[in-house]
Design an enzyme around this catalytic site. Structure first.
Site, PDB file in Angstrom:
ATOM      1  N   TRP A   1       0.824  -1.206   0.000  1.00  0.00           N
ATOM      2  CA  TRP A   1       0.000   0.000   0.000  1.00  0.00           C
ATOM      3  C   TRP A   1       0.858   1.255   0.000  1.00  0.00           C
ATOM      4  O   TRP A   1       0.565   2.215  -0.723  1.00  0.00           O
ATOM      5  CB  TRP A   1      -0.927  -0.005   1.216  1.00  0.00           C
ATOM      6  CG  TRP A   1      -1.839   1.181   1.284  1.00  0.00           C
ATOM      7  CD1 TRP A   1      -3.077   1.304   0.715  1.00  0.00           C
ATOM      8  CD2 TRP A   1      -1.590   2.424   1.968  1.00  0.00           C
ATOM      9  NE1 TRP A   1      -3.619   2.547   0.995  1.00  0.00           N
ATOM     10  CE2 TRP A   1      -2.728   3.252   1.760  1.00  0.00           C
ATOM     11  CE3 TRP A   1      -0.532   2.911   2.720  1.00  0.00           C
ATOM     12  CZ2 TRP A   1      -2.816   4.537   2.284  1.00  0.00           C
ATOM     13  CZ3 TRP A   1      -0.617   4.197   3.241  1.00  0.00           C
ATOM     14  CH2 TRP A   1      -1.750   4.996   3.025  1.00  0.00           C
TER      15      TRP A   1
ATOM     16  N   ASP B   1      -6.508  -3.047  -1.426  1.00  0.00           N
ATOM     17  CA  ASP B   1      -6.583  -3.282   0.015  1.00  0.00           C
ATOM     18  C   ASP B   1      -6.974  -2.024   0.789  1.00  0.00           C
ATOM     19  O   ASP B   1      -7.136  -2.089   2.008  1.00  0.00           O
ATOM     20  CB  ASP B   1      -5.240  -3.807   0.537  1.00  0.00           C
ATOM     21  CG  ASP B   1      -4.904  -5.175  -0.027  1.00  0.00           C
ATOM     22  OD1 ASP B   1      -5.783  -6.059   0.020  1.00  0.00           O
ATOM     23  OD2 ASP B   1      -3.778  -5.363  -0.518  1.00  0.00           O
ATOM     24  N   ASP B   2      -7.125  -0.904   0.082  1.00  0.00           N
ATOM     25  CA  ASP B   2      -7.457   0.343   0.755  1.00  0.00           C
ATOM     26  C   ASP B   2      -8.949   0.361   1.087  1.00  0.00           C
ATOM     27  O   ASP B   2      -9.803   0.250   0.195  1.00  0.00           O
ATOM     28  CB  ASP B   2      -7.101   1.532  -0.144  1.00  0.00           C
ATOM     29  CG  ASP B   2      -7.282   2.858   0.565  1.00  0.00           C
ATOM     30  OD1 ASP B   2      -6.273   3.388   1.075  1.00  0.00           O
ATOM     31  OD2 ASP B   2      -8.416   3.355   0.631  1.00  0.00           O
ATOM     32  N   LEU B   3      -9.269   0.546   2.369  1.00  0.00           N
ATOM     33  CA  LEU B   3     -10.662   0.493   2.806  1.00  0.00           C
ATOM     34  C   LEU B   3     -11.494   1.602   2.187  1.00  0.00           C
ATOM     35  O   LEU B   3     -12.652   1.396   1.818  1.00  0.00           O
ATOM     36  CB  LEU B   3     -10.728   0.575   4.331  1.00  0.00           C
ATOM     37  CG  LEU B   3     -12.122   0.430   4.948  1.00  0.00           C
ATOM     38  CD1 LEU B   3     -12.748  -0.900   4.554  1.00  0.00           C
ATOM     39  CD2 LEU B   3     -12.045   0.551   6.468  1.00  0.00           C
TER      40      LEU B   3
ATOM     41  N   TRP C   1     -12.232   7.543  -3.378  1.00  0.00           N
ATOM     42  CA  TRP C   1     -11.930   8.151  -2.073  1.00  0.00           C
ATOM     43  C   TRP C   1     -12.872   9.321  -1.798  1.00  0.00           C
ATOM     44  O   TRP C   1     -13.381   9.476  -0.694  1.00  0.00           O
ATOM     45  CB  TRP C   1     -10.484   8.639  -2.042  1.00  0.00           C
ATOM     46  CG  TRP C   1      -9.492   7.617  -1.597  1.00  0.00           C
ATOM     47  CD1 TRP C   1      -9.595   6.794  -0.504  1.00  0.00           C
ATOM     48  CD2 TRP C   1      -8.233   7.302  -2.201  1.00  0.00           C
ATOM     49  NE1 TRP C   1      -8.483   5.986  -0.408  1.00  0.00           N
ATOM     50  CE2 TRP C   1      -7.634   6.273  -1.427  1.00  0.00           C
ATOM     51  CE3 TRP C   1      -7.561   7.792  -3.316  1.00  0.00           C
ATOM     52  CZ2 TRP C   1      -6.390   5.740  -1.737  1.00  0.00           C
ATOM     53  CZ3 TRP C   1      -6.323   7.252  -3.626  1.00  0.00           C
ATOM     54  CH2 TRP C   1      -5.746   6.238  -2.854  1.00  0.00           C
TER      55      TRP C   1
END
Length: 224
Positions: A145, A164-166, A206
Site C-alpha cells: 500500500w 486493500d485500501d478500505l 476516495w
C-alpha cells in the site's frame, strides 16, 4: 525499454471512465473534475519519501511531523538518507520519539540504499509498477500500500488500484449500491473496466467514500 512519464491527462481519464462506467460517471459529474496533482511534476526523492512514510505510520500528522522535525534537527539535515541517518545512533532516534520498530525499519532502508538496492527516480522511470513494488516491499516497514501511494501521488502512474485500501473499497461499494464494500479480489475484477486510468478512478472512490462519511456525521444544530 519505454520511459514512464510522471502524471497523465486527467481530461482523457475523466472521459474514459465516464464512458466505460456509467455508475461511476454519475458520481464523477456530481463531484466535478479532479485536477492533476502538482506533486506529479515536483522534485521527488524516493529514499527520503520512504523514510518519512515509515515515520508517519500509525501516527497523527501532527505527532509524526513533530518527530520528523526532531530527527531533522538531530541529523542536521532535511534529507533522510543512509549518510545523514548514520549521524545518530539508535538511542538518539529513540530520544526523538522514533519507536524501536521504526528505528529498525529506517536502518534497513539506509542499509539497502547504501547497497544500491533502492531504485533512483531516474531508474524508476524505466520500471513498471510491479517492478517498483517488488523492489521496495522487501524494506522493513514498507508494504504494498505504501508503494502504491508513491506510485499514485508522487510518480503519477495512471493505472494503480489499491485494492486493500478500505476507502477505495467503500467508495466502490457506494457506487454499486452494495450492502458491503467489495473484497479486494472483487474490486480487482470490478476495476478492470477502469484501466488504464485506475488511479483516477481511485481518486474518485476516495472522494465518494468521504462524502458518504460526511453525510453520515450528525450536525450539532443547537448552536447558532
Amino acid at each position: 525499454m519505454p520511459r514512464h512519464v510522471r502524471g497523465f491527462d486527467t481530461e482523457a481519464a475523466h472521459a474514459h471512465l465516464a464512458r466505460r462506467d456509467r455508475k461511476l460517471g454519475r458520481w464523477m459529474r456530481r463531484i466535478g473534475s479532479i485536477e492533476a496533482d502538482p506533486r506529479w511534476r515536483g522534485r521527488f526523492d524516493p529514499v527520503d519519501a520512504l523514510a518519512r512514510a515509515i515515520l508517519f505510520q500509525q501516527l497523527s500528522g501532527k505527532a509524526a511531523s513533530t518527530i520528523v522535525g526532531r530527527v531533522e534537527a538531530a541529523i542536521g539535515s532535511k534529507r533522510l538518507h543512509f549518510d545523514t541517518l548514520g549521524r545518530i545512533d539508535d538511542a538518539a532516534l529513540r530520544a526523538c520519539g522514533v519507536s524501536g520498530n521504526k528505528t529498525l525499519a529506517l536502518r534497513d532502508l539506509a542499509l539497502r540504499e547504501s547497497r544500491g538496492e533502492i531504485p533512483t527516480l531516474r531508474q524508476m522511470a524505466y520500471l513498471d509498477n510491479e517492478e517498483i513494488i517488488e523492489a521496495l516491499v522487501p524494506i522493513r516497514g514498507i508494504g504494498r500500500w505504501t508503494v502504491e501511494m508513491m506510485l499514485m501521488f508522487r510518480l503519477g502512474r495512471p493505472d494503480v488500484l489499491p485494492i486493500d485500501d478500505l476507502g477505495v473499497r467503500k467508495g466502490a461499494g457506494i457506487v454499486d449500491k452494495a450492502e458491503q464494500a467489495p473484497t479486494p479480489k472483487a474490486l480487482l475484477e470490478r476495476g478492470e473496466r477502469w484501466g488504464p486510468y485506475r488511479t483516477y478512478a481511485s481518486l474518485y472512490l476516495w472522494r465518494i467514500a468521504d462524502s458518504a462519511s460526511e453525510a453520515a456525521t450528525p450536525t450539532n444544530r443547537s448552536q447558532g
